[in-house]
Design a protein around this motif. Structure first.
Motif, mmCIF file in Angstrom:
data_model
loop_
_atom_site.group_PDB
_atom_site.id
_atom_site.type_symbol
_atom_site.label_atom_id
_atom_site.label_comp_id
_atom_site.label_asym_id
_atom_site.label_seq_id
_atom_site.Cartn_x
_atom_site.Cartn_y
_atom_site.Cartn_z
ATOM 1 N N ALA A 243 15.298 5.338 10.789
ATOM 2 C CA ALA A 243 14.947 5.516 12.201
ATOM 3 C C ALA A 243 16.203 5.377 13.049
ATOM 4 N N SER A 244 16.295 6.186 14.087
ATOM 5 C CA SER A 244 17.461 6.131 14.973
ATOM 6 C C SER A 244 17.416 4.917 15.903
ATOM 7 N N GLN A 245 16.225 4.327 16.073
ATOM 8 C CA GLN A 245 16.093 3.176 16.975
ATOM 9 C C GLN A 245 15.506 1.951 16.272
ATOM 10 N N GLN A 246 14.288 2.080 15.729
ATOM 11 C CA GLN A 246 13.624 0.887 15.205
ATOM 12 C C GLN A 246 12.582 1.246 14.154
ATOM 13 N N ILE A 247 12.436 0.343 13.184
ATOM 14 C CA ILE A 247 11.357 0.421 12.189
ATOM 15 C C ILE A 247 10.483 -0.810 12.340
ATOM 16 N N ASN A 248 9.171 -0.603 12.405
ATOM 17 C CA ASN A 248 8.215 -1.699 12.474
ATOM 18 C C ASN A 248 7.372 -1.699 11.197
ATOM 19 N N VAL A 249 7.403 -2.821 10.470
ATOM 20 C CA VAL A 249 6.628 -2.959 9.244
ATOM 21 C C VAL A 249 5.413 -3.826 9.542
ATOM 22 N N HIS A 250 4.234 -3.255 9.381
ATOM 23 C CA HIS A 250 2.989 -3.966 9.660
ATOM 24 C C HIS A 250 2.430 -4.578 8.379
ATOM 25 N N PRO A 251 1.577 -5.597 8.491
ATOM 26 C CA PRO A 251 1.048 -6.261 7.287
ATOM 27 C C PRO A 251 0.179 -5.368 6.421
ATOM 28 N N THR A 252 -0.282 -4.248 6.951
ATOM 29 C CA THR A 252 -1.090 -3.313 6.157
ATOM 30 C C THR A 252 -0.229 -2.354 5.339
ATOM 31 N N ALA A 253 1.089 -2.431 5.500
ATOM 32 C CA ALA A 253 1.995 -1.587 4.713
ATOM 33 C C ALA A 253 2.287 -2.269 3.377
ATOM 34 N N ASN A 254 2.291 -1.475 2.322
ATOM 35 C CA ASN A 254 2.609 -1.972 0.990
ATOM 36 C C ASN A 254 3.863 -1.246 0.510
ATOM 37 N N LEU A 255 5.004 -1.953 0.497
ATOM 38 C CA LEU A 255 6.297 -1.348 0.166
ATOM 39 C C LEU A 255 6.850 -1.974 -1.110
ATOM 40 N N THR A 256 7.315 -1.114 -2.021
ATOM 41 C CA THR A 256 7.924 -1.576 -3.268
ATOM 42 C C THR A 256 9.176 -0.762 -3.548
#
Length: 422
Positions: A243-256
């Motif tokens: 992202a050129s400005q900001q990334i928001n990671v929410h609790p419903t995201a599952n990242l591996t």
């Protein structure tokens, strides 16, 4: 005279039919036996290939591999297996891919690698011609590299240090500069967080509820935008979010195993998973997050400071209370004028199982089960600034497993697989 007896045609057909069945059964048996033999041979070769890849990874640790170049293992047996190793990067972690091949059979293993420290120190504090002060309920459990002026007890808001020892381990003198991270790792972090960086790969549209898994032998998938909200998505593997400005990671995201790159990255309360977050300005980790190994939070601070900043300036990396990370936290900034604020701040009950490398000031109220490298400590209490004070923070090198693979310093070799990648 012997009479001639006629045999019915049906009987001859039956005999021929039985003979054909017997021939088919014999052929099937021969083919099954042959297939079984070939299968056993293929299994044996596959086992040899797997062992060759493991051997290739281990032997590559002894080689000064260049990034992007392929190293071929010298022929070491008569099996006719050829093994190649390639060193690249995924995020700011070094990645090695080992390919072993014999004829048309090939086996590939890819892993993130780091440094395993056998005699791990709890603390390396840069020598800035002032002593370290320890106060409150702080504790250093393990060996420590300290300034020439040493370490002494202090008192903050009436809370003095009461334990019988200042350091529960051996003490050595530190130098006027922190040990440097490996040059290629530093270049990688700078490149990814630079203003002009744009990732290359296949663009991936982000949709709510999306489930995307991309293997590391495939081309990288890219999610991009000005502000990217990761919500109700399942992302695994060779995927970069930029992202050129900001990334928001929410609790419903599952990242591996995903890499996040943006000037600012906000990890909301209650997020779980493992990923690399690389920022040029700030990373904020909310309350009660659980980020598993090998998570990386790294800030290459490009912000310029003018004069002495106020102590109230916001830290570049914040971990709120109740959050836990297993991996590495890194803050890099070559700017000599930083003011008196904290660059990394760990709140009470925040826990790091791994390593913190801070080329700035660290405010540690939580716990680090592993190692800390820091230019200085700082404590901000009730509007007062306490320089080079460790207040209520805990550093315990003995709580980290010896098998932990972490940051690669310039004088330390890669010697441990952090994680095998699919």
């Amino acid at each position: 005279m012997i009479g001639i007896k006629k045999i019915k045609a049906g009987a001859l057909q039956f005999v021929l039919f039985i003979g054909a069945i017997i021939a088919i059964l014999l052929m099937a048996f021969v083919m099954l036996s042959h297939s079984h033999t070939l299968f056993n041979k293929k299994t044996d070769i596959t086992i040899d290939l797997i062992q060759a890849t493991d051997r290739g990874m281990a032997r590559s640790f002894e080689q000064p591999l260049e990034v992007g170049k392929v190293w071929t293992l010298p022929e070491e047996n008569t099996l006719g297996i050829h093994t190649n190793v390639q060193r690249t990067y995924w995020g700011m972690l070094q990645k090695r891919m080992v390919v072993s091949q014999k004829g048309k059979l090939k086996f590939t293993k890819t892993g993130l690698v780091g440094h395993k420290e056998e005699n791990r120190a709890a603390l390396y504090l840069q020598d800035d011609n002032r002593p370290m002060v320890i106060a409150g309920d702080a504790k250093i459990n393990g060996n420590a590299h300290l300034p020439e002026r040493g370490i002494k007890m202090g008192n903050i808001q009436g809370y003095g240090y009461t334990k019988p020892q200042l350091v529960y381990g051996k003490k050595w003198q530190s130098r006027s500069r922190l040990p440097e991270l490996e040059n290629s790792t530093v270049r990688q972090l700078k490149q990814l967080t630079a203003t002009g960086f744009r990732p290359t790969g296949n663009d991936l549209g982000l949709k709510t509820g999306a489930m995307v898994k991309n293997g590391f032998q495939q081309e990288t998938q890219i999610i991009r935008g000005n502000v990217v909200d990761l919500e109700n998505v399942f992302l695994t593997g060779n995927i970069m979010v930029w992202a050129s400005q900001q990334i928001n990671v929410h609790p419903t995201a599952n990242l591996t195993d995903v890499v996040l790159v943006a000037p600012k990255i906000n990890v909301a309360d209650g997020v779980t998973g493992n990923f690399q977050a690389l920022a040029s300005k700030q990373i904020m980790v909310g309350r009660n997050c659980n980020l598993t190994y090998p998570t990386v939070l790294a800030v290459q601070d490009i912000r310029k400071t003018e004069g002495n900043n106020t102590p109230q300036r916001e830290p570049s990396l914040i971990m709120e209370t109740g959050s836990s990370i297993s991996g590495m936290i890194v803050y890099k900034n070559e700017n000599e004028s930083k003011g008196y604020g904290a660059d990394i701040k760990l709140e009470t009950n925040a826990k790091v199982h791994g390593e913190i490398y801070c080329q700035g000031s660290l405010e540690l109220k939580g716990s680090v089960f592993g190692s800390v490298w820091a230019q200085s400590f700082i404590a901000l209490e009730n509007g007062n600034v306490y320089l080079n004070h460790l207040y209520n923070g805990n550093i315990d090198a003995y709580q980290l497993p010896m098998e932990f693979g972490g940051l690669v310093l310039s004088e330390k070799p890669v010697n441990q697989v952090m994680k095998w990648l699919n």
